[in-house]
Motif scaffolding. Structure first.
Motif, PDB file in Angstrom:
ATOM      1  N   ASP A 255      -3.456   2.397  15.928  1.00  0.00           N
ATOM      2  CA  ASP A 255      -3.710   1.193  15.232  1.00  0.00           C
ATOM      3  C   ASP A 255      -1.902   1.013  14.852  1.00  0.00           C
ATOM      4  O   ASP A 255      -2.343  -0.800  14.091  1.00  0.00           O
ATOM      5  CB  ASP A 255      -4.204   2.578  13.919  1.00  0.00           C
ATOM      6  N   GLU A 256      -0.851   1.521  14.226  1.00  0.00           N
ATOM      7  CA  GLU A 256      -0.244   0.739  13.956  1.00  0.00           C
ATOM      8  C   GLU A 256      -0.064  -0.433  14.380  1.00  0.00           C
ATOM      9  O   GLU A 256       0.204  -2.018  14.134  1.00  0.00           O
ATOM     10  CB  GLU A 256       0.989   1.742  13.289  1.00  0.00           C
TER      11      GLU A 256
ATOM     12  N   ASN B  58      -6.278   1.857   8.890  1.00  0.00           N
ATOM     13  CA  ASN B  58      -5.916   3.456   9.853  1.00  0.00           C
ATOM     14  C   ASN B  58      -5.029   3.399   9.497  1.00  0.00           C
ATOM     15  O   ASN B  58      -4.388   4.709   9.658  1.00  0.00           O
ATOM     16  CB  ASN B  58      -6.599   3.661  11.214  1.00  0.00           C
ATOM     17  N   ALA B  59      -3.781   1.938   9.804  1.00  0.00           N
ATOM     18  CA  ALA B  59      -2.419   2.396   9.786  1.00  0.00           C
ATOM     19  C   ALA B  59      -1.850   2.811   8.408  1.00  0.00           C
ATOM     20  O   ALA B  59      -1.147   3.642   8.415  1.00  0.00           O
ATOM     21  CB  ALA B  59      -1.981   1.478  10.348  1.00  0.00           C
ATOM     22  N   CYS B  60      -2.535   3.101   7.469  1.00  0.00           N
ATOM     23  CA  CYS B  60      -1.987   3.041   6.123  1.00  0.00           C
ATOM     24  C   CYS B  60      -2.687   4.199   5.650  1.00  0.00           C
ATOM     25  O   CYS B  60      -2.382   4.373   4.467  1.00  0.00           O
ATOM     26  CB  CYS B  60      -1.396   2.013   5.345  1.00  0.00           C
ATOM     27  N   VAL B  61      -3.326   4.293   6.121  1.00  0.00           N
ATOM     28  CA  VAL B  61      -4.375   5.420   6.001  1.00  0.00           C
ATOM     29  C   VAL B  61      -4.694   5.365   4.609  1.00  0.00           C
ATOM     30  O   VAL B  61      -5.164   6.157   4.021  1.00  0.00           O
ATOM     31  CB  VAL B  61      -3.701   7.070   6.095  1.00  0.00           C
TER      32      VAL B  61
ATOM     33  N   PRO C  39       1.359   8.582   2.272  1.00  0.00           N
ATOM     34  CA  PRO C  39       2.222   8.966   3.171  1.00  0.00           C
ATOM     35  C   PRO C  39       2.335   7.981   4.331  1.00  0.00           C
ATOM     36  O   PRO C  39       3.401   8.216   4.596  1.00  0.00           O
ATOM     37  CB  PRO C  39       0.971  10.138   3.663  1.00  0.00           C
ATOM     38  N   CYS C  40       1.261   6.876   4.209  1.00  0.00           N
ATOM     39  CA  CYS C  40       2.091   5.707   5.625  1.00  0.00           C
ATOM     40  C   CYS C  40       2.174   4.800   4.749  1.00  0.00           C
ATOM     41  O   CYS C  40       1.183   3.620   5.008  1.00  0.00           O
ATOM     42  CB  CYS C  40       0.935   5.549   6.697  1.00  0.00           C
ATOM     43  N   ALA C  41       2.608   4.785   4.517  1.00  0.00           N
ATOM     44  CA  ALA C  41       3.139   3.145   2.819  1.00  0.00           C
ATOM     45  C   ALA C  41       3.084   2.346   4.049  1.00  0.00           C
ATOM     46  O   ALA C  41       3.928   2.234   5.102  1.00  0.00           O
ATOM     47  CB  ALA C  41       4.271   3.369   2.182  1.00  0.00           C
ATOM     48  N   VAL C  42       2.418   1.076   3.766  1.00  0.00           N
ATOM     49  CA  VAL C  42       2.239   0.096   4.190  1.00  0.00           C
ATOM     50  C   VAL C  42       2.619  -1.435   3.663  1.00  0.00           C
ATOM     51  O   VAL C  42       1.564  -1.564   2.994  1.00  0.00           O
ATOM     52  CB  VAL C  42       1.746  -0.691   5.282  1.00  0.00           C
ATOM     53  N   THR C  43       3.648  -2.376   3.984  1.00  0.00           N
ATOM     54  CA  THR C  43       3.786  -3.492   2.988  1.00  0.00           C
ATOM     55  C   THR C  43       2.674  -4.458   4.411  1.00  0.00           C
ATOM     56  O   THR C  43       3.836  -5.526   5.165  1.00  0.00           O
ATOM     57  CB  THR C  43       4.411  -4.167   2.602  1.00  0.00           C
TER      58      THR C  43
ATOM     59  N   VAL D 260       3.910  -7.664   8.984  1.00  0.00           N
ATOM     60  CA  VAL D 260       3.859  -6.039   8.169  1.00  0.00           C
ATOM     61  C   VAL D 260       5.179  -5.530   8.533  1.00  0.00           C
ATOM     62  O   VAL D 260       6.095  -5.164   8.793  1.00  0.00           O
ATOM     63  CB  VAL D 260       2.317  -5.098   8.835  1.00  0.00           C
ATOM     64  N   THR D 261       5.162  -4.804   6.961  1.00  0.00           N
ATOM     65  CA  THR D 261       6.014  -3.663   6.821  1.00  0.00           C
ATOM     66  C   THR D 261       5.667  -2.221   6.891  1.00  0.00           C
ATOM     67  O   THR D 261       5.475  -2.099   5.896  1.00  0.00           O
ATOM     68  CB  THR D 261       7.285  -4.356   5.518  1.00  0.00           C
ATOM     69  N   PHE D 262       7.000  -1.130   7.895  1.00  0.00           N
ATOM     70  CA  PHE D 262       6.355   0.468   8.037  1.00  0.00           C
ATOM     71  C   PHE D 262       7.162   0.425   6.578  1.00  0.00           C
ATOM     72  O   PHE D 262       8.734  -0.014   6.821  1.00  0.00           O
ATOM     73  CB  PHE D 262       6.112   0.383   9.036  1.00  0.00           C
ATOM     74  N   ASP D 263       7.271   0.845   5.590  1.00  0.00           N
ATOM     75  CA  ASP D 263       7.499   0.963   4.667  1.00  0.00           C
ATOM     76  C   ASP D 263       8.140   2.380   4.475  1.00  0.00           C
ATOM     77  O   ASP D 263       8.550   2.970   3.886  1.00  0.00           O
ATOM     78  CB  ASP D 263       6.881   1.233   3.109  1.00  0.00           C
ATOM     79  N   ARG D 264       7.326   3.813   5.669  1.00  0.00           N
ATOM     80  CA  ARG D 264       7.880   4.950   5.493  1.00  0.00           C
ATOM     81  C   ARG D 264       8.097   5.303   7.265  1.00  0.00           C
ATOM     82  O   ARG D 264       7.209   6.011   7.805  1.00  0.00           O
ATOM     83  CB  ARG D 264       6.981   5.798   4.691  1.00  0.00           C
TER      84      ARG D 264
ATOM     85  N   LEU E  76      -5.724   7.108  14.057  1.00  0.00           N
ATOM     86  CA  LEU E  76      -6.792   7.918  12.936  1.00  0.00           C
ATOM     87  C   LEU E  76      -8.263   6.704  13.858  1.00  0.00           C
ATOM     88  O   LEU E  76      -9.316   7.722  13.654  1.00  0.00           O
ATOM     89  CB  LEU E  76      -6.395   7.820  11.503  1.00  0.00           C
TER      90      LEU E  76
ATOM     91  N   ALA F  34      -2.402  -3.124  14.388  1.00  0.00           N
ATOM     92  CA  ALA F  34      -2.538  -4.070  12.831  1.00  0.00           C
ATOM     93  C   ALA F  34      -1.487  -4.840  12.763  1.00  0.00           C
ATOM     94  O   ALA F  34      -1.845  -5.977  11.901  1.00  0.00           O
ATOM     95  CB  ALA F  34      -1.826  -2.654  12.448  1.00  0.00           C
TER      96      ALA F  34
ATOM     97  N   ARG G 203      -2.091  13.347  13.582  1.00  0.00           N
ATOM     98  CA  ARG G 203      -1.240  12.225  13.983  1.00  0.00           C
ATOM     99  C   ARG G 203       0.127  11.483  13.630  1.00  0.00           C
ATOM    100  O   ARG G 203       0.342  12.688  12.509  1.00  0.00           O
ATOM    101  CB  ARG G 203      -2.043  11.014  12.250  1.00  0.00           C
TER     102      ARG G 203
ATOM    103  N   VAL H  31       1.228  -1.233   0.169  1.00  0.00           N
ATOM    104  CA  VAL H  31      -0.107   0.031   0.214  1.00  0.00           C
ATOM    105  C   VAL H  31       0.864   1.491   0.028  1.00  0.00           C
ATOM    106  O   VAL H  31       2.053   1.764   0.549  1.00  0.00           O
ATOM    107  CB  VAL H  31      -0.719   0.056   1.306  1.00  0.00           C
TER     108      VAL H  31
END
Lengths: 225, 225
Positions: B208-209, A211-214, A183-187, B186-190, B112, B212, B153, A180
């Protein structure tokens, strides 16, 4: 069932138009447009699935679910009917939406944020796999219904037709990744694959994940093996 | 400030022991043990930062924040004091924790899910960058305090010392990835990189993160350039 049948979803129309344009231009479409079906991602807010017996206990003898809005998967709908969920510390969630049609088991699907607020310690489970999960009390206008188990956080998953499974090279029970952007890109690295001839390609993530990835309608998204 | 000073965090002790064992065995430690500092991930629940003026307005003339619990970053603490946050639809969040010490701007950090429940439309921002963000009303035992802006946020971020930045090959304002394992991997990409000689290596994600990816103390986690 007075609700008119669902019209094609925006992503389906866009997918057809995109393919037609590439064909007309004589160009090779990108990977996403080569897919047999468009990718739709929907955020599942907390909800429940109920048996006919539970619906009667909660809404009265002979009561059935009334479709309020058709969902993307065939014959699935958000019902007009809602219930109150009572958690282990007597905290409640009002207006918990019921999804229809009725199933042969009762299941409440919460995001972890909901569960923590209510005091539930719930596991991540594929839908239908509720053995050993916490129960809860539901309240409707006609009375209470006790679920001995069935409160879960649904594993993030992707519904797909066998054509989609062939295109992506996956099978029932596999895990895929979903990337995804924004601005809050997540895989999401563990998207459970569910395959059936009745399914249309659709990802379900819950509100915490969304919500984590907006996640929004314009968020770029990609399904990866 | 009667709270005793913080003792070393579990991850710091583990890191030292791990390095000592590899050295004793004469073996090359894995990448994570070669890092100058251990990686700590903390879930930030909603909270606020206040100016001394806001604290006085909310808690009375001369009032200051009382440390209840030391946080991982030097001199930072969760205060005993809490406020009530009043959102745009008059919905409230009670018991919003204040983090100290006081800053030179007022900022409320929500997940969020919190924001949606209250009716806020908030942007993702690095801490301190609040221009053009929604405001809110805070209520304390001594009165109200209106924030014209400052509800955000927080962008998921990693605090690091220059030594950590050198090790990971990043600099202030860069983005990194954080790979989280487990059943909802999950991978947080940013992940925004924030570097200061005052910082200890620590990732902050919101509820949320954290929910998730079902983050817990034993969840495997890796920071990647």
């Amino acid at each position: 069932m007075s609700l008119p049948p669902p019209s094609p979803h925006r992503v389906q129309i866009e997918h057809l138009v995109r393919r037609a344009i590439y064909q007309r231009l004589g160009q090779t479409p990108p990977q996403s447009a080569q897919a047999p079906n468009p990718l739709l991602v929907n955020i599942s807010a907390r909800h429940c699935h109920l048996t006919p017996q539970a619906v009667e206990a909660l809404f009265g003898k002979g009561a059935t679910l009334t479709p309020m809005k058709w969902l993307y998967q065939k014959d699935q709908f958000a019902a007009k009917e809602m219930v109150t969920l009572i958690g282990p510390r007597s905290r409640v969630i009002s207006n918990l939406r019921i999804l229809g049609p009725c199933r042969d088991l009762n299941q409440v699907e919460l995001a972890l944020t909901d569960a923590i607020a209510l005091g539930f310690d719930i596991p991540v489970r594929p839908s239908g796999n509720i053995k050993g999960t916490p129960g809860c009390m539901l309240m409707g206008p006609n009375g209470f219904f006790e679920m001995p188990d069935g409160v879960i956080r649904a594993a993030p998953h992707v519904h797909m037709h066998p054509d989609d499974a062939a295109f992506y090279g996956v099978k029932q029970g596999d895990y895929m990744r979903m990337r995804v952007g924004g601005p809050c890109a997540v895989t999401f690295d563990r998207m459970l694959v569910r395959v059936s001839p009745d399914f249309k390609l659709e990802v379900h993530i819950d509100t915490d994940e969304g919500n984590a990835c907006v996640f929004g309608p314009d968020t770029p998204v990609e399904l990866l093996k």
